[in-house]
Design a protein around this motif. Structure first.
Motif, PDB file in Angstrom:
ATOM      1  N   LEU A  30       0.833  -1.209   0.000  1.00 29.75           N
ATOM      2  CA  LEU A  30       0.000   0.000   0.000  1.00 29.75           C
ATOM      3  C   LEU A  30       0.864   1.255   0.000  1.00 29.75           C
ATOM      4  O   LEU A  30       0.630   2.187  -0.779  1.00 29.75           O
ATOM      5  N   PHE A  31       1.870   1.258   0.860  1.00 31.96           N
ATOM      6  CA  PHE A  31       2.691   2.466   1.016  1.00 31.96           C
ATOM      7  C   PHE A  31       3.640   2.689  -0.161  1.00 31.96           C
ATOM      8  O   PHE A  31       4.248   3.747  -0.257  1.00 31.96           O
ATOM      9  N   THR A  32       3.774   1.683  -1.019  1.00 30.59           N
ATOM     10  CA  THR A  32       4.619   1.866  -2.197  1.00 30.59           C
ATOM     11  C   THR A  32       3.803   1.909  -3.489  1.00 30.59           C
ATOM     12  O   THR A  32       4.376   1.956  -4.577  1.00 30.59           O
ATOM     13  N   GLY A  33       2.491   1.882  -3.357  1.00 38.67           N
ATOM     14  CA  GLY A  33       1.645   1.979  -4.550  1.00 38.67           C
ATOM     15  C   GLY A  33       1.507   0.678  -5.303  1.00 38.67           C
ATOM     16  O   GLY A  33       1.173   0.680  -6.485  1.00 38.67           O
ATOM     17  N   ASN A  34       1.732  -0.441  -4.613  1.00 40.39           N
ATOM     18  CA  ASN A  34       1.720  -1.741  -5.295  1.00 40.39           C
ATOM     19  C   ASN A  34       0.639  -2.696  -4.789  1.00 40.39           C
ATOM     20  O   ASN A  34       0.722  -3.902  -5.047  1.00 40.39           O
ATOM     21  N   LEU A  35      -0.344  -2.190  -4.083  1.00 42.61           N
ATOM     22  CA  LEU A  35      -1.378  -3.085  -3.552  1.00 42.61           C
ATOM     23  C   LEU A  35      -2.322  -3.494  -4.683  1.00 42.61           C
ATOM     24  O   LEU A  35      -2.828  -2.650  -5.418  1.00 42.61           O
ATOM     25  N   TYR A  44      -6.692   0.675  -2.442  1.00 43.71           N
ATOM     26  CA  TYR A  44      -5.438   0.535  -3.207  1.00 43.71           C
ATOM     27  C   TYR A  44      -5.021   1.835  -3.888  1.00 43.71           C
ATOM     28  O   TYR A  44      -3.840   2.053  -4.158  1.00 43.71           O
ATOM     29  N   HIS A  45      -5.994   2.695  -4.153  1.00 36.61           N
ATOM     30  CA  HIS A  45      -5.724   3.934  -4.895  1.00 36.61           C
ATOM     31  C   HIS A  45      -5.211   5.055  -3.973  1.00 36.61           C
ATOM     32  O   HIS A  45      -4.803   6.100  -4.459  1.00 36.61           O
ATOM     33  N   LEU A  46      -5.249   4.828  -2.671  1.00 37.51           N
ATOM     34  CA  LEU A  46      -4.858   5.899  -1.747  1.00 37.51           C
ATOM     35  C   LEU A  46      -3.364   6.163  -1.820  1.00 37.51           C
ATOM     36  O   LEU A  46      -2.561   5.228  -1.896  1.00 37.51           O
ATOM     37  N   GLU A  47      -3.002   7.413  -1.808  1.00 37.45           N
ATOM     38  CA  GLU A  47      -1.586   7.783  -1.805  1.00 37.45           C
ATOM     39  C   GLU A  47      -1.189   8.099  -0.371  1.00 37.45           C
ATOM     40  O   GLU A  47      -1.316   9.230   0.096  1.00 37.45           O
ATOM     41  N   VAL A  48      -0.772   7.047   0.331  1.00 38.43           N
ATOM     42  CA  VAL A  48      -0.440   7.187   1.751  1.00 38.43           C
ATOM     43  C   VAL A  48       0.903   6.513   2.047  1.00 38.43           C
ATOM     44  O   VAL A  48       1.344   5.612   1.340  1.00 38.43           O
ATOM     45  N   SER A  49       1.503   6.984   3.117  1.00 34.92           N
ATOM     46  CA  SER A  49       2.799   6.439   3.532  1.00 34.92           C
ATOM     47  C   SER A  49       2.977   6.766   5.004  1.00 34.92           C
ATOM     48  O   SER A  49       2.147   7.448   5.618  1.00 34.92           O
TER      49      SER A  49
END
Ligand code: ZN
Length: 179
Positions: A53-58, A70-75
């Motif tokens: 999720l935190f790397t944009g790969n979910l 999955y579309h969330l831009e979170v870290s």
């Protein structure tokens, strides 16, 4: 291990770069520590999904819940797993996207001036002893390097939207370890 920081990175943490960060405002100091919990799927531990999720790969197809996030831009800067492993996604020098719309003591946008630490966990059961030990060690280290003035939960700075780190996070125990 977990006692020194070089170029914004904690020694002893496994670094996995997240694309979800930007610059802190010029001149902004790091004065706040924000504690979170996360588990993916919710209440399940040990999988690769938080890192994904935190790397944009979910992958939204792997679990029905993932299709909603999955579309969330979170870290976050750090993630402390149930076994105590520490993962870093964003340099402390940069602004990780963990707090969202938030406010602490009248000052909005906590991401600007905070470090975010995610504990692998949920609102419904205790965290592991090793997670407290690691968190305490990291807190002492961060306080040594940055002018941290307060430590709060995500629910303290976004009370309408967020409940983490939740009722099972033992603040007294944590504060005593950090003393
Ligand atoms: Zn949170």
């Amino acid at each position: 291990m977990l006692t020194t920081i070089q170029k914004g990175c904690l020694d002893g943490a496994r670094f996995i770069a997240s694309p979800y960060f930007n610059e802190r405002p010029i001149g902004e100091m790091i004065t706040l520590l924000v504690i979170h919990n996360i588990s993916l799927p919710p209440k399940q531990y040990g999988g690769p999904y938080v890192e994904q999720l935190f790397t944009g790969n979910l992958n939204p197809k792997e679990h029905v819940y993932f299709s909603t996030i999955y579309h969330l831009e979170v870290s976050s800067h750090l993630f402390i797993r149930r076994d105590g492993e520490v993962v870093q996604f964003v340099s402390f020098d940069k602004r990780a996207w963990h707090a969202g719309q938030s406010c602490f003591e009248g000052k909005a946008n906590c991401n600007d001036y905070s470090i975010g630490i995610e504990l692998e966990g949920c609102d419904f059961e205790p965290f592991n002893e090793i997670q407290y030990q690691q968190l305490a060690k990291i807190t002492q280290c961060l306080k040594h390097y940055y002018p941290i003035q307060a430590i709060v939960g995500h629910s303290d700075i976004a009370p309408i939207r967020k409940t983490d780190p939740g009722p099972y996070f033992d603040w007294d125990y944590y504060h005593n370890l950090v003393k």
